[in-house]
Design a protein around this motif. Sequence first.
Motif, PDB file in Angstrom:
ATOM      1  N   LEU A 167      21.887   4.807  55.436  1.00 43.86           N
ATOM      2  CA  LEU A 167      21.171   3.834  56.248  1.00 43.86           C
ATOM      3  C   LEU A 167      22.198   3.060  57.066  1.00 43.86           C
ATOM      4  CD1 LEU A 167      18.931   2.391  53.382  1.00 43.86           C
ATOM      5  CD2 LEU A 167      18.415   4.292  54.903  1.00 43.86           C
ATOM      6  N   PHE A 168      21.820   2.622  58.256  1.00 49.72           N
ATOM      7  CA  PHE A 168      22.713   1.855  59.115  1.00 49.72           C
ATOM      8  C   PHE A 168      22.004   0.597  59.577  1.00 49.72           C
ATOM      9  CE2 PHE A 168      26.399   1.414  61.724  1.00 49.72           C
ATOM     10  CZ  PHE A 168      25.979   0.761  62.868  1.00 49.72           C
ATOM     11  N   THR A 169      22.719  -0.521  59.540  1.00 49.89           N
ATOM     12  CA  THR A 169      22.150  -1.776  60.022  1.00 49.89           C
ATOM     13  C   THR A 169      23.192  -2.582  60.786  1.00 49.89           C
ATOM     14  OG1 THR A 169      21.018  -3.835  59.402  1.00 49.89           O
ATOM     15  CG2 THR A 169      22.619  -2.965  57.814  1.00 49.89           C
ATOM     16  N   THR A 170      22.749  -3.236  61.832  1.00 54.40           N
ATOM     17  CA  THR A 170      23.607  -4.173  62.563  1.00 54.40           C
ATOM     18  C   THR A 170      23.382  -5.595  62.073  1.00 54.40           C
ATOM     19  OG1 THR A 170      21.959  -4.475  64.307  1.00 54.40           O
ATOM     20  CG2 THR A 170      23.594  -2.733  64.641  1.00 54.40           C
ATOM     21  N   ARG A 171      22.501  -5.767  61.093  1.00 56.04           N
ATOM     22  CA  ARG A 171      22.129  -7.102  60.625  1.00 56.04           C
ATOM     23  C   ARG A 171      22.923  -7.563  59.405  1.00 56.04           C
ATOM     24  NH1 ARG A 171      18.151  -9.217  63.110  1.00 56.04           N
ATOM     25  NH2 ARG A 171      16.839  -8.016  64.484  1.00 56.04           N
ATOM     26  N   ALA A 172      23.874  -6.753  58.947  1.00 54.97           N
ATOM     27  CA  ALA A 172      24.698  -7.117  57.794  1.00 54.97           C
ATOM     28  C   ALA A 172      26.100  -6.568  58.010  1.00 54.97           C
ATOM     29  CB  ALA A 172      24.095  -6.542  56.511  1.00 54.97           C
ATOM     30  N   ARG A 173      27.073  -7.238  57.379  1.00 56.68           N
ATOM     31  CA  ARG A 173      28.461  -6.793  57.520  1.00 56.68           C
ATOM     32  C   ARG A 173      29.251  -7.155  56.277  1.00 56.68           C
ATOM     33  NH1 ARG A 173      31.346 -11.573  58.790  1.00 56.68           N
ATOM     34  NH2 ARG A 173      29.945 -13.152  59.632  1.00 56.68           N
ATOM     35  N   ILE A 174      30.338  -6.389  56.063  1.00 49.48           N
ATOM     36  CA  ILE A 174      31.290  -6.712  55.006  1.00 49.48           C
ATOM     37  C   ILE A 174      32.647  -7.051  55.605  1.00 49.48           C
ATOM     38  CG2 ILE A 174      30.083  -5.480  53.190  1.00 49.48           C
ATOM     39  CD1 ILE A 174      32.020  -3.126  53.587  1.00 49.48           C
ATOM     40  N   ALA A 175      32.796  -6.885  56.916  1.00 46.63           N
ATOM     41  CA  ALA A 175      34.000  -7.346  57.615  1.00 46.63           C
ATOM     42  C   ALA A 175      33.886  -8.859  57.781  1.00 46.63           C
ATOM     43  CB  ALA A 175      34.110  -6.673  58.985  1.00 46.63           C
ATOM     44  N   GLU A 176      35.035  -9.534  57.880  1.00 46.11           N
ATOM     45  CA  GLU A 176      35.000 -10.989  58.024  1.00 46.11           C
ATOM     46  C   GLU A 176      34.342 -11.430  59.322  1.00 46.11           C
ATOM     47  OE1 GLU A 176      38.471 -13.234  57.015  1.00 46.11           O
ATOM     48  OE2 GLU A 176      39.031 -11.783  55.487  1.00 46.11           O
ATOM     49  N   ASP A 177      34.478 -10.638  60.377  1.00 48.37           N
ATOM     50  CA  ASP A 177      33.895 -10.972  61.668  1.00 48.37           C
ATOM     51  C   ASP A 177      33.077  -9.797  62.173  1.00 48.37           C
ATOM     52  OD1 ASP A 177      35.170 -13.553  62.077  1.00 48.37           O
ATOM     53  OD2 ASP A 177      37.036 -12.407  62.232  1.00 48.37           O
ATOM     54  N   GLY A 178      32.150 -10.091  63.068  1.00 46.72           N
ATOM     55  CA  GLY A 178      31.351  -9.042  63.684  1.00 46.72           C
ATOM     56  C   GLY A 178      29.873  -9.340  63.588  1.00 46.72           C
ATOM     57  N   PRO A 179      29.060  -8.336  63.920  1.00 43.97           N
ATOM     58  CA  PRO A 179      27.611  -8.545  63.941  1.00 43.97           C
ATOM     59  C   PRO A 179      27.011  -8.621  62.538  1.00 43.97           C
ATOM     60  CG  PRO A 179      28.109  -6.251  64.372  1.00 43.97           C
ATOM     61  CD  PRO A 179      29.426  -6.971  64.311  1.00 43.97           C
TER      62      PRO A 179
END
Length: 187
Positions: free
Chosen positions: A134-146
């Motif tokens: 699955l792919f989402t632009t609504r969550a991240r594990i990088a410190e910065d970004g979308p």
Amino acid sequence: MRATLALLPLAAALAGCISVTANDVSGTPPRATPGAFGEASLINASGTTIGRAVLTQGATGLLIRIEADGLTPGWHGVHIHATGQCAAPFTSAGAHVNHGDPKAPHGLLNAGGPDDGDLPNIFADAAGQVRAELFTTRARIAEDGPGQWLWDADGSALVIHANADDHASQPIGGAGDRVACGVMAAG
């Protein structure tokens, strides 16, 4: 022509996973540093490990690979929940990640949604096995970004539900009981 029409609902559902901020006049989504990695061991209500979710940060979103066994055959809702706790019956994981102001309603197909924890359904085969990405632009594990940062002070969890999510009704699209959960952590 039929193949094209059959893809339209999928395209509409996936479009709900993409967001561009109002300040972004170029139309290009914000980017994160790719390569951050994490995972979650998925457990069922009896505490048995039934699989895992592997998280990989991409430049414009988060890829989640789910491998699980022992689920009821059929479609299951899967969501990102706001608290990194998985005590059965997994209500300790809290509600969906949803930090917007005002908070978005649930549902990839909801005109006012989706909330940040919404993801497409997964399918368990006749043996109860899931292998999905699955792919989402609504969550991240990088410190910065979308997207919402998942490794905040109280963490987050990936929750698999008993039923399919209809992607529209409130509060969780009729997805039902929480049948599996995994605390997401750095790999």
